[in-house]
Design a protein around this motif. Structure first.
Motif, PDB file in Angstrom:
ATOM      1  N   ASP A   1       2.123   1.812  -3.488  1.00  0.00           N
ATOM      2  CA  ASP A   1       1.044   2.220  -4.200  1.00  0.00           C
ATOM      3  C   ASP A   1       0.841   3.511  -4.185  1.00  0.00           C
ATOM      4  O   ASP A   1       0.794   4.477  -5.108  1.00  0.00           O
ATOM      5  CB  ASP A   1      -0.086   1.422  -4.144  1.00  0.00           C
ATOM      6  N   LEU A   2       0.894   4.203  -2.933  1.00  0.00           N
ATOM      7  CA  LEU A   2       0.598   5.674  -2.674  1.00  0.00           C
ATOM      8  C   LEU A   2       1.810   6.610  -3.085  1.00  0.00           C
ATOM      9  O   LEU A   2       1.638   7.543  -3.630  1.00  0.00           O
ATOM     10  CB  LEU A   2       0.538   5.596  -1.088  1.00  0.00           C
TER      11      LEU A   2
ATOM     12  N   THR B   1       1.689  17.132  -6.122  1.00  0.00           N
ATOM     13  CA  THR B   1       2.680  16.316  -4.915  1.00  0.00           C
ATOM     14  C   THR B   1       3.821  17.380  -4.550  1.00  0.00           C
ATOM     15  O   THR B   1       4.381  17.726  -5.439  1.00  0.00           O
ATOM     16  CB  THR B   1       2.915  15.133  -5.128  1.00  0.00           C
TER      17      THR B   1
ATOM     18  N   ALA C   1       0.923  -1.359   0.073  1.00  0.00           N
ATOM     19  CA  ALA C   1      -0.273   0.044  -0.238  1.00  0.00           C
ATOM     20  C   ALA C   1       0.784   1.237   0.059  1.00  0.00           C
ATOM     21  O   ALA C   1       0.473   2.098  -0.624  1.00  0.00           O
ATOM     22  CB  ALA C   1      -0.937   0.113   1.196  1.00  0.00           C
TER      23      ALA C   1
ATOM     24  N   ARG D   1       1.312   6.750  -7.004  1.00  0.00           N
ATOM     25  CA  ARG D   1       0.391   7.660  -7.256  1.00  0.00           C
ATOM     26  C   ARG D   1       0.925   9.185  -6.981  1.00  0.00           C
ATOM     27  O   ARG D   1       0.622   9.870  -7.729  1.00  0.00           O
ATOM     28  CB  ARG D   1      -0.943   7.400  -6.535  1.00  0.00           C
ATOM     29  N   LYS D   2       1.379   9.327  -6.025  1.00  0.00           N
ATOM     30  CA  LYS D   2       2.033  10.410  -5.673  1.00  0.00           C
ATOM     31  C   LYS D   2       3.089  11.049  -6.680  1.00  0.00           C
ATOM     32  O   LYS D   2       3.089  12.133  -6.979  1.00  0.00           O
ATOM     33  CB  LYS D   2       2.741  10.733  -4.072  1.00  0.00           C
TER      34      LYS D   2
END
Length: 287
Positions: A221-222, A232, A218, A225-226
């Motif tokens: 994945d974060l 960001t 997770a 995406r950032k």
């Protein structure tokens, strides 16, 4: 990246000595790691060794201190500690053998791979490996690394040998104060039968690859995406020597740069009339 040995020495079994290397079995690069960043400046946060009333201190000025019962510290120089002669610094002598299953999981600390240093050592290495495998035993001994003497268990692992450091008795807390309040009554037979059936239903050979670190996945994945998002917040910094910059160093650098600019301005007229001087200035700046 090639593995680097963290200990080199020999395994001794009676009169047989086997030159070996020990490598960590843990993959530290497999997890997500972070650096702390100072948001206003975008620079990494560092930690200094600080003495109250003195401020930051150099590592060479730090000694090890043992606190006595009356609050004093017995100071020891690192060289004095290094001078302690222990045979276990270079030799892991197998002094006892126990059934491998006899060592409860609570005693295990860290795993390490043990490999022979050269082809000449492989024959004796294989003999010890196969003897432990055939007997179902683990060899016990002690070795010193990273400033500590460890209790160790040696047992077969695939085609090689696995060394696991063990906790000493004084390292493990007594469980009785925690478990003594649990009433030791007979378990309901029907409930026990259902629980046993459920365990049997879910029983399978152990396979670590069947389990995923969901938290690490997770996090990755974060981060992905950032990275794709233009919204960001980002910080770009160059951390050359890994040490924090002192304020006086920053001020001195700023003053030198200003002085350099002023010097160039005062010579700009003469430099413009001299091609050689202009070229010299450019070469100096490039270097």
């Amino acid at each position: 990246m090639a593995s680097r040995a963290i200990w080199k020495g020999q395994i001794r079994l009676s009169l047989v000595s086997i030159p070996v290397e020990i490598h960590s079995a843990r993959n530290s690069g497999g997890r997500v790691s972070f650096r702390q960043i100072h948001q206003p400046s975008g620079k990494p946060v560092h930690y200094q060794k600080v003495v109250q009333g003195v401020g930051p201190v150099e590592g060479d000025d730090i000694l090890k201190g043992y606190e006595t019962d009356d609050g004093e510290y017995i100071l020891l120089d690192p060289d004095e500690i290094d001078a302690i002669k222990l045979e276990t610094k270079k030799t892991l002598e197998l002094v006892q053998f126990v059934d491998a299953k006899e060592i409860a999981p609570i005693w295990f600390d860290r795993p390490y791979y043990v490999v022979p240093t050269d082809e000449l050592a492989e024959d004796a290495y294989r003999v010890v490996r196969d003897a432990l495998r055939q007997s179902g035993k683990a060899g016990l001994g002690q070795l010193t690394m990273r400033g500590k003497e460890y209790l160790c268990a040696l047992r077969p692992c695939g085609d090689g040998l696995l060394l696991e450091t063990l906790h000493y008795k004084e390292d493990i807390r007594d469980a009785d104060p925690l478990f003594s309040s649990i009433e030791d009554e007979e378990t309901d037979k029907e409930l026990l039968e259902v629980a046993t059936q459920l365990i049997d239903k879910k029983t399978a050979p152990f396979d670590a690859s069947a389990f995923e670190d969901h938290y690490a996945a997770a996090l990755k994945d974060l981060i992905n995406r950032k990275m794709k998002s233009k919204k960001t917040p980002r910080a770009r910094t160059k951390d050359d020597d890994g040490r924090p910059e002192a304020e006086n160093v920053v001020d001195l650098m700023d003053a030198l740069k200003k002085s350099l600019k002023e010097g160039k301005s005062s010579r700009s007229g003469a430099t413009a009339r001299s091609g050689a001087g202009s070229g010299g200035t450019r070469r100096k700046k490039a270097s």
